[in-house]
Design a protein around this motif. Sequence first.
Motif, PDB file in Angstrom:
ATOM      1  N   GLN A   1       0.827  -1.204   0.000  1.00  0.00           N
ATOM      2  CA  GLN A   1       0.000   0.000   0.000  1.00  0.00           C
ATOM      3  C   GLN A   1       0.856   1.248   0.000  1.00  0.00           C
ATOM      4  OE1 GLN A   1      -3.487   0.567   0.008  1.00  0.00           O
ATOM      5  NE2 GLN A   1      -2.837   2.690  -0.188  1.00  0.00           N
ATOM      6  N   GLY A   2       0.612   2.128  -0.968  1.00  0.00           N
ATOM      7  CA  GLY A   2       1.315   3.396  -1.014  1.00  0.00           C
ATOM      8  C   GLY A   2       0.730   4.392  -0.028  1.00  0.00           C
ATOM      9  N   LEU A   3       1.586   5.140   0.633  1.00  0.00           N
ATOM     10  CA  LEU A   3       1.112   6.135   1.601  1.00  0.00           C
ATOM     11  C   LEU A   3       0.668   7.432   0.928  1.00  0.00           C
ATOM     12  CD1 LEU A   3       3.677   5.617   4.503  1.00  0.00           C
ATOM     13  CD2 LEU A   3       1.278   4.898   4.398  1.00  0.00           C
ATOM     14  N   ALA A   4       0.949   7.581  -0.377  1.00  0.00           N
ATOM     15  CA  ALA A   4       0.497   8.757  -1.122  1.00  0.00           C
ATOM     16  C   ALA A   4      -0.635   8.392  -2.085  1.00  0.00           C
ATOM     17  CB  ALA A   4       1.670   9.373  -1.890  1.00  0.00           C
ATOM     18  N   ASP A   5      -1.365   7.338  -1.740  1.00  0.00           N
ATOM     19  CA  ASP A   5      -2.486   6.874  -2.564  1.00  0.00           C
ATOM     20  C   ASP A   5      -3.708   7.729  -2.244  1.00  0.00           C
ATOM     21  OD1 ASP A   5      -4.581   5.537  -3.808  1.00  0.00           O
ATOM     22  OD2 ASP A   5      -3.821   3.540  -3.323  1.00  0.00           O
ATOM     23  N   HIS A   6      -4.159   8.528  -3.231  1.00  0.00           N
ATOM     24  CA  HIS A   6      -5.315   9.395  -3.019  1.00  0.00           C
ATOM     25  C   HIS A   6      -6.609   8.749  -3.507  1.00  0.00           C
ATOM     26  CE1 HIS A   6      -2.482  12.442  -1.881  1.00  0.00           C
ATOM     27  NE2 HIS A   6      -1.899  12.422  -3.069  1.00  0.00           N
ATOM     28  N   ASP A   7      -6.511   7.620  -4.203  1.00  0.00           N
ATOM     29  CA  ASP A   7      -7.700   6.938  -4.715  1.00  0.00           C
ATOM     30  C   ASP A   7      -8.250   5.942  -3.702  1.00  0.00           C
ATOM     31  OD1 ASP A   7      -7.864   7.989  -7.529  1.00  0.00           O
ATOM     32  OD2 ASP A   7      -5.833   7.179  -7.572  1.00  0.00           O
ATOM     33  N   VAL A   8      -7.356   5.139  -3.139  1.00  0.00           N
ATOM     34  CA  VAL A   8      -7.740   4.196  -2.085  1.00  0.00           C
ATOM     35  C   VAL A   8      -6.850   4.519  -0.886  1.00  0.00           C
ATOM     36  CG1 VAL A   8      -7.959   1.795  -1.406  1.00  0.00           C
ATOM     37  CG2 VAL A   8      -8.392   2.451  -3.778  1.00  0.00           C
ATOM     38  N   PRO A   9      -7.372   5.215   0.107  1.00  0.00           N
ATOM     39  CA  PRO A   9      -6.530   5.695   1.202  1.00  0.00           C
ATOM     40  C   PRO A   9      -5.885   4.561   1.989  1.00  0.00           C
ATOM     41  CG  PRO A   9      -8.862   6.026   1.690  1.00  0.00           C
ATOM     42  CD  PRO A   9      -8.786   5.605   0.263  1.00  0.00           C
ATOM     43  N   PRO A  10      -4.695   4.814   2.536  1.00  0.00           N
ATOM     44  CA  PRO A  10      -4.020   3.777   3.337  1.00  0.00           C
ATOM     45  C   PRO A  10      -4.881   3.224   4.464  1.00  0.00           C
ATOM     46  CG  PRO A  10      -2.511   5.585   2.858  1.00  0.00           C
ATOM     47  CD  PRO A  10      -3.856   6.016   2.364  1.00  0.00           C
TER      48      PRO A  10
END
Length: 257
Positions: free
Chosen positions: A200-209
């Motif tokens: 999981q990326g911490l800069a994911d704005h589509d599916v939040p961490p």
Amino acid sequence: MTPTAAPEFLDVDETPIAFRHQPGAAPGVVWLGGYKSDMLGTKAETLAAWAKRQGRAFLRHDYSGHGESGGAFADGTISRWLAQSLAVFDRFTEGRQILVGSSMGAWIALRMAQELRKAGADRVAGLVLLAPAPDFTAELVEPQLTDGQKKALAENGYFEEPSEYSDEPYIYTRALIEDGRANLVMTGPIDTHCPVHILQGLADHDVPPAHALKLASLLPADDVTLSLIPEGDHRLSRPQDLDMLVGAVEAMVERAA
């Protein structure tokens, strides 16, 4: 890079589903793509190249309305895409498999694991889930619906949203949202009967961490690994992200071999 071979097709409920299958050693790897993505994306191609080098079986396909498959995107639902994924899996895999699901593909992977267990088949040796978006219709879409979107769903049966990944907008249909409620997996503890690795990326704005953290909290603690990637976005397609993906799949294969 070697040109990718043309796809083959399997008819599922009179819809031609495009797939590519590399025979090889077990446990094999099965790629499950995301919403509006296709099997020729960077992550799928990277895994295909890795599997070829390793002599490892690798299977990927496009859901209806995606990529090279037939059918209209707006006619798709989780149940329909799940049925297509199971049909391709049943026809072209042997033995135990590692399911690798990206975004919505993680939801499909979790539902496949449930359906295969229900059928008495111990076929899933492990799950690798990237930016997982299980239950996204209920957890991420429905709570954010505007009055205008609710009106469009009621009057037109769908609404559109611009996509930063494509010139074509995302389409969310009433059928997709209603069918999503019949496929929810995050309503309680999830017993996968296999190890799970979440990236999981911490800069994911589509599916939040936070969504990945919630998913991890529902999985058996001794069988789940959660890797949080600083500055990783939803795509997780940077060279370092791809290295992590290959490493996670490789480790899961070695564990299952």
